[in-house]
Motif scaffolding. Sequence first.
Motif, short mmCIF file in Angstrom:
data_model
loop_
_atom_site.label_atom_id
_atom_site.label_comp_id
_atom_site.label_asym_id
_atom_site.label_seq_id
_atom_site.Cartn_x
_atom_site.Cartn_y
_atom_site.Cartn_z
N ILE A 11 0.82 -1.22 0.00
CA ILE A 11 0.00 0.00 0.00
C ILE A 11 0.85 1.27 0.00
CG2 ILE A 11 -1.95 -1.15 1.13
CD1 ILE A 11 -1.07 0.41 3.71
N GLY A 12 2.16 1.14 0.07
CA GLY A 12 2.99 2.34 0.08
C GLY A 12 4.40 2.04 -0.38
N PRO A 62 -1.74 4.95 -4.69
CA PRO A 62 -3.14 5.28 -4.94
C PRO A 62 -4.08 4.11 -4.64
CG PRO A 62 -1.92 5.05 -7.00
CD PRO A 62 -0.92 5.07 -5.90
N ARG A 63 -3.64 2.90 -4.96
CA ARG A 63 -4.46 1.71 -4.75
C ARG A 63 -3.58 0.56 -4.25
NH1 ARG A 63 -6.60 4.48 -8.79
NH2 ARG A 63 -8.88 4.75 -8.87
N PRO A 64 -4.16 -0.41 -3.55
CA PRO A 64 -3.36 -1.54 -3.10
C PRO A 64 -2.86 -2.38 -4.27
CG PRO A 64 -5.69 -1.91 -2.64
CD PRO A 64 -5.57 -0.51 -3.12
N SER A 94 -4.81 6.21 -1.35
CA SER A 94 -4.52 7.64 -1.26
C SER A 94 -5.34 8.41 -2.30
CB SER A 94 -3.02 7.89 -1.49
OG SER A 94 -2.75 9.29 -1.52
N PRO A 95 -6.48 8.98 -1.89
CA PRO A 95 -7.28 9.77 -2.84
C PRO A 95 -6.54 11.00 -3.34
CG PRO A 95 -8.53 9.24 -0.84
CD PRO A 95 -7.11 8.88 -0.58
N SER A 96 -5.56 11.50 -2.60
CA SER A 96 -4.86 12.73 -2.98
C SER A 96 -3.75 12.47 -4.00
CB SER A 96 -4.25 13.40 -1.75
OG SER A 96 -3.22 12.59 -1.20
N PHE A 97 -3.42 11.21 -4.25
CA PHE A 97 -2.30 10.91 -5.13
C PHE A 97 -2.60 11.31 -6.57
CE2 PHE A 97 0.04 8.26 -8.09
CZ PHE A 97 1.33 8.30 -7.59
#
Length: 610
Positions: free
Chosen positions: A321-322, A329-331, A395-398
């Motif tokens: 996830i990161g 943004p997505r898994p 992450s919606p902000s990505f």
Amino acid sequence: MSDMTINPVRQAPAHPPRDAHKRAAMAGLTPFIDALRVPPVLRPGRKEALRGIDIDQTTTWVRLHSELPPTKVWAYGGHYPGPTIEVRRGRRLRVNWNNRLTGAHPVTAFEAKQAVGAPPPTDEPGRRGDGTLLDGVAALPPWTVTHVHGAVTGGGNDGWSENAVLPGDTQRAEYPNDHRATAWWYHDHAMDITRWNVFAGLTGMYLIRDDEEDMLHLPSGRREIPLVIQDRNLDTDAEGCLTGRLLHKTLIGRLGKEGKNVTQPFVGPYTLVNGVIWPYADVEACWYRFRVLNAANSRTFRLRLVDDATGVPVTGAVWQIGSDGGLLPRPVPGDEELSVAPAERMDVLVDFARLRGRTLRLVNADPRVACPDVMQFRVGAARVPDPFVLPQVISPSFERLTHGSVPAHEHRLIALTPPGAVGNYHPEMWEMREVPEAEVRIPSEGVIQIRGANGTVRTYRRTARMFDDALGHLIRHGDWEQWSFLNLGGISHPMHLHLVDFQVLARHRYPADPNTPYDRDLGGTRAPLDHGGPEPVSPGDQGWKDVIQVPPGEMVEVIGRFQGATGRFMYHCHILEHEDTGMMRPFVVMPREVLKFHHHAPGGHGHDGH
């Protein structure tokens, strides 16, 4: 406390057994008998953070494995790895990195010679075989400087390699922490000796929290665990018994027509997680979050979760996830290998509810590794209430960057050369500037030609190759820049830029040594390097990064914005043996208004990367 000896090392058979546990036993230690240690967490309050916290670097003894004597290490806060520092986004933290180290350097450095036809001795414990003891390492003083890797902070706080301090002195640094939630890490960065100071134990994790991360309600507390992965070797006595002392054993190879010696980066037979060799962790049958850090000197780990009994890979339970710079943004499903190079970080979720009652192993799937085990997970049999549900959006902000979405920007080309270039028997990192073909002699040393996808040939001349060469990269504060790393052969290099997060725009294939127009003996191309087509950018590399793997025969284009701080910084290969032997260069970020008056203001390189 005196060094003790224990556990004679058995000679490896000519054909090692296939079973991983038996391979591990060949190294003289039993896997999975020691519990995973979790470093303590420092969460300074607002007033304490502004006043400044003290972290002492001290000499201490730790047990890397219960079948070993204690090992002397250099540690932050008396812990190996050091305490995990945890802060909120935008809350400034001041740290006094106090050098309180005592005694001689805890690492023995040894260069082994490889016998003709024999396998490399670096995956064997101890000094076995012919070689040379590097006496100069034993005489090194405790000269250290701490760099918070990933931090956006002024040049005076970044841990400049030559600004190291001796025992009794303090390095004071300030970190604004104005960054999206992510995992940074801190480690020693002393000029020329980083490989041994980090090897001695000077490393730890640094986590930033923010509101976007909070909204995900990710596993936390006991269910969020840092996994600091390293490989090490240990010295042996005259009887072949492990002494517990850290052994930085590297291989001396032969290179070129003159048969010059070249020292390879360190790899070792023992894999440590949080300072424990092949530990186990008891986990409940629910979701866990692992903050994975490759803190090894040079080894890239190809991580995979397998069933302990069958060796069959686990599917459907692992999700990334990161990455280095924060949430993806997505898994991304982790059913395949997760490749993590030195200094890279991964934020990983595992659904142990799907694996209830089973025993699992985390392994390094690289077939060249003699002992692939990393650690073991023992999943409880009881059902555990767990409200966490994996979200479809992390992450919606990505926002994914493209060539078209970024304003006009500088283009820079960095060539990574294999050992042997013009008399230097280490890999090098060349800063290149595009020039008209008529201005240089072709072929000649330090000149590279590239034929891009559109058929246009561009000519580049080397402007710098060593750390102390003239400063070449002057960057306007707030500007976007594209940096292209071209690996002309040898091994993969994990390239790291201080100060800035970036995204990978593209990967492109180009010929690499030995079948390439690039001539090692000449130190330049005898014909243009032809574009061989694009390579995919993996989903895990499409997030924010500060380290990127550049394999041989690839040009990797990254783009980032140099904002948030000014000053003198560095970029380098994060193979520690490479940055210590020349693959590191400075750059300076200045306000654009000031840069107008600079005698060496930057000019466009005009390089489109492909």
